[in-house]
Design a protein around this motif. Sequence first.
Motif, mmCIF file in Angstrom:
data_model
loop_
_atom_site.group_PDB
_atom_site.id
_atom_site.type_symbol
_atom_site.label_atom_id
_atom_site.label_comp_id
_atom_site.label_asym_id
_atom_site.label_seq_id
_atom_site.Cartn_x
_atom_site.Cartn_y
_atom_site.Cartn_z
ATOM 1 N N UNK A 57 0.816 -1.214 0.000
ATOM 2 C CA UNK A 57 0.000 0.000 0.000
ATOM 3 C C UNK A 57 0.854 1.271 0.000
ATOM 4 N N UNK A 58 2.124 1.140 0.355
ATOM 5 C CA UNK A 58 3.011 2.309 0.319
ATOM 6 C C UNK A 58 3.920 2.288 -0.908
ATOM 7 N N UNK A 59 4.298 1.074 -1.360
ATOM 8 C CA UNK A 59 5.183 0.967 -2.525
ATOM 9 C C UNK A 59 4.415 1.001 -3.844
ATOM 10 N N UNK A 60 3.163 0.549 -3.795
ATOM 11 C CA UNK A 60 2.366 0.531 -5.014
ATOM 12 C C UNK A 60 2.492 -0.742 -5.822
ATOM 13 N N UNK A 61 3.299 -1.707 -5.362
ATOM 14 C CA UNK A 61 3.446 -2.975 -6.081
ATOM 15 C C UNK A 61 3.813 -4.073 -5.088
ATOM 16 N N UNK A 62 3.440 -5.342 -5.385
ATOM 17 C CA UNK A 62 3.752 -6.444 -4.462
ATOM 18 C C UNK A 62 5.208 -6.871 -4.569
ATOM 19 N N UNK A 63 5.790 -7.217 -3.434
ATOM 20 C CA UNK A 63 7.144 -7.750 -3.425
ATOM 21 C C UNK A 63 7.126 -9.237 -3.784
ATOM 22 N N UNK A 64 8.281 -9.879 -3.724
ATOM 23 C CA UNK A 64 8.453 -11.206 -4.317
ATOM 24 C C UNK A 64 7.500 -12.252 -3.760
ATOM 25 N N UNK A 65 7.427 -12.401 -2.431
ATOM 26 C CA UNK A 65 6.581 -13.449 -1.853
ATOM 27 C C UNK A 65 5.105 -13.166 -2.093
ATOM 28 N N UNK A 66 4.721 -11.925 -1.951
ATOM 29 C CA UNK A 66 3.320 -11.584 -2.155
ATOM 30 C C UNK A 66 2.936 -11.725 -3.624
ATOM 31 N N UNK A 67 3.840 -11.373 -4.523
ATOM 32 C CA UNK A 67 3.580 -11.555 -5.949
ATOM 33 C C UNK A 67 3.380 -13.028 -6.280
ATOM 34 N N UNK A 68 4.186 -13.900 -5.653
ATOM 35 C CA UNK A 68 4.021 -15.344 -5.866
ATOM 36 C C UNK A 68 2.681 -15.823 -5.312
ATOM 37 N N UNK A 69 2.253 -15.232 -4.190
ATOM 38 C CA UNK A 69 0.949 -15.585 -3.620
ATOM 39 C C UNK A 69 -0.177 -15.178 -4.566
ATOM 40 N N UNK A 70 -0.075 -14.005 -5.159
ATOM 41 C CA UNK A 70 -1.088 -13.573 -6.121
ATOM 42 C C UNK A 70 -1.115 -14.496 -7.341
ATOM 43 N N UNK A 71 0.053 -14.943 -7.778
ATOM 44 C CA UNK A 71 0.115 -15.889 -8.894
ATOM 45 C C UNK A 71 -0.582 -17.199 -8.530
ATOM 46 N N UNK A 72 -0.421 -17.634 -7.273
ATOM 47 C CA UNK A 72 -1.079 -18.854 -6.822
ATOM 48 C C UNK A 72 -2.593 -18.699 -6.841
ATOM 49 N N UNK A 73 -3.082 -17.520 -6.476
ATOM 50 C CA UNK A 73 -4.523 -17.263 -6.527
ATOM 51 C C UNK A 73 -5.017 -17.374 -7.971
ATOM 52 N N UNK A 74 -4.317 -16.751 -8.889
ATOM 53 C CA UNK A 74 -4.728 -16.772 -10.295
ATOM 54 C C UNK A 74 -4.734 -18.182 -10.865
ATOM 55 N N UNK A 75 -3.769 -19.012 -10.442
ATOM 56 C CA UNK A 75 -3.622 -20.355 -11.009
ATOM 57 C C UNK A 75 -4.576 -21.369 -10.391
ATOM 58 N N UNK A 76 -5.172 -21.040 -9.259
ATOM 59 C CA UNK A 76 -6.011 -22.011 -8.543
ATOM 60 C C UNK A 76 -7.325 -22.252 -9.261
ATOM 61 N N UNK A 77 -7.817 -23.490 -9.155
ATOM 62 C CA UNK A 77 -9.141 -23.837 -9.680
ATOM 63 C C UNK A 77 -10.231 -23.546 -8.659
#
Length: 221
Positions: A57-77
């Motif tokens: 919320x301060x940087x404006x973009x997700x860092x490495x672990x959080x970005x991987x978590x978002x990718x996991x959400x997108x890939x989930x059925x």
Amino acid sequence: MKLLVVSAGVSLPSSTRLLADRLAAATAPAATAPEPAPAGIHVLELRDLAGEIAHTFTNGFPEQKLSAAFDAVRAADGLIAVTPVFSASYSGLFKSFFDALGATDDSALAGKPVLIAATGGTARHSLVLDHALRPLFAHLKAVVVPTGVYAASEDWGAAGLEQRVRRAAGELAALMSGVSGTRPALQRDSFAHVTPFEERLAALSPGPGPGPDEAPGTSQT
């Protein structure tokens, strides 16, 4: 078949994680019933991502672990989302994760089956499922299963909790497996006994007025 579990529990051990594990264990076999291999289950412990969630919320973009978590959400059925109840609602950590996800990709959950669940100290907070979690995931365009699971302190070990877990897991598994898309189409003959709407409307429409053999306020059948 990929099943993602999002747990917002903060204590160790965590009743929130325990409920999440029960739901995942009940969902995975049902989601892959015709298949020899079980569904792959991945668990996100949000407490491990708390720092990166805040930084988003301060940087404006997700860092490495959080970005991987978002990718996991997108890939989930399918998704199982479980939060403890704080101040009669979902926890700030839980909400912040999905706020950050929506800010990064507002279509990440679009059309994705989601099972919602929560834990709390008293049954009085069970309405959190319908008053807080359902609106949140509806806003994110997810498909929320009809049965939500709430576990109060007195529910652990009770038969009712296990029944709700199985019912909700079955609903999520059905959506993940695309059961609704395999239902046979209704045949035209199935509606043979139904009067067409146009005919019903015509029967209700007033005529030009009573005829010579028909008194006002009466009708002929």
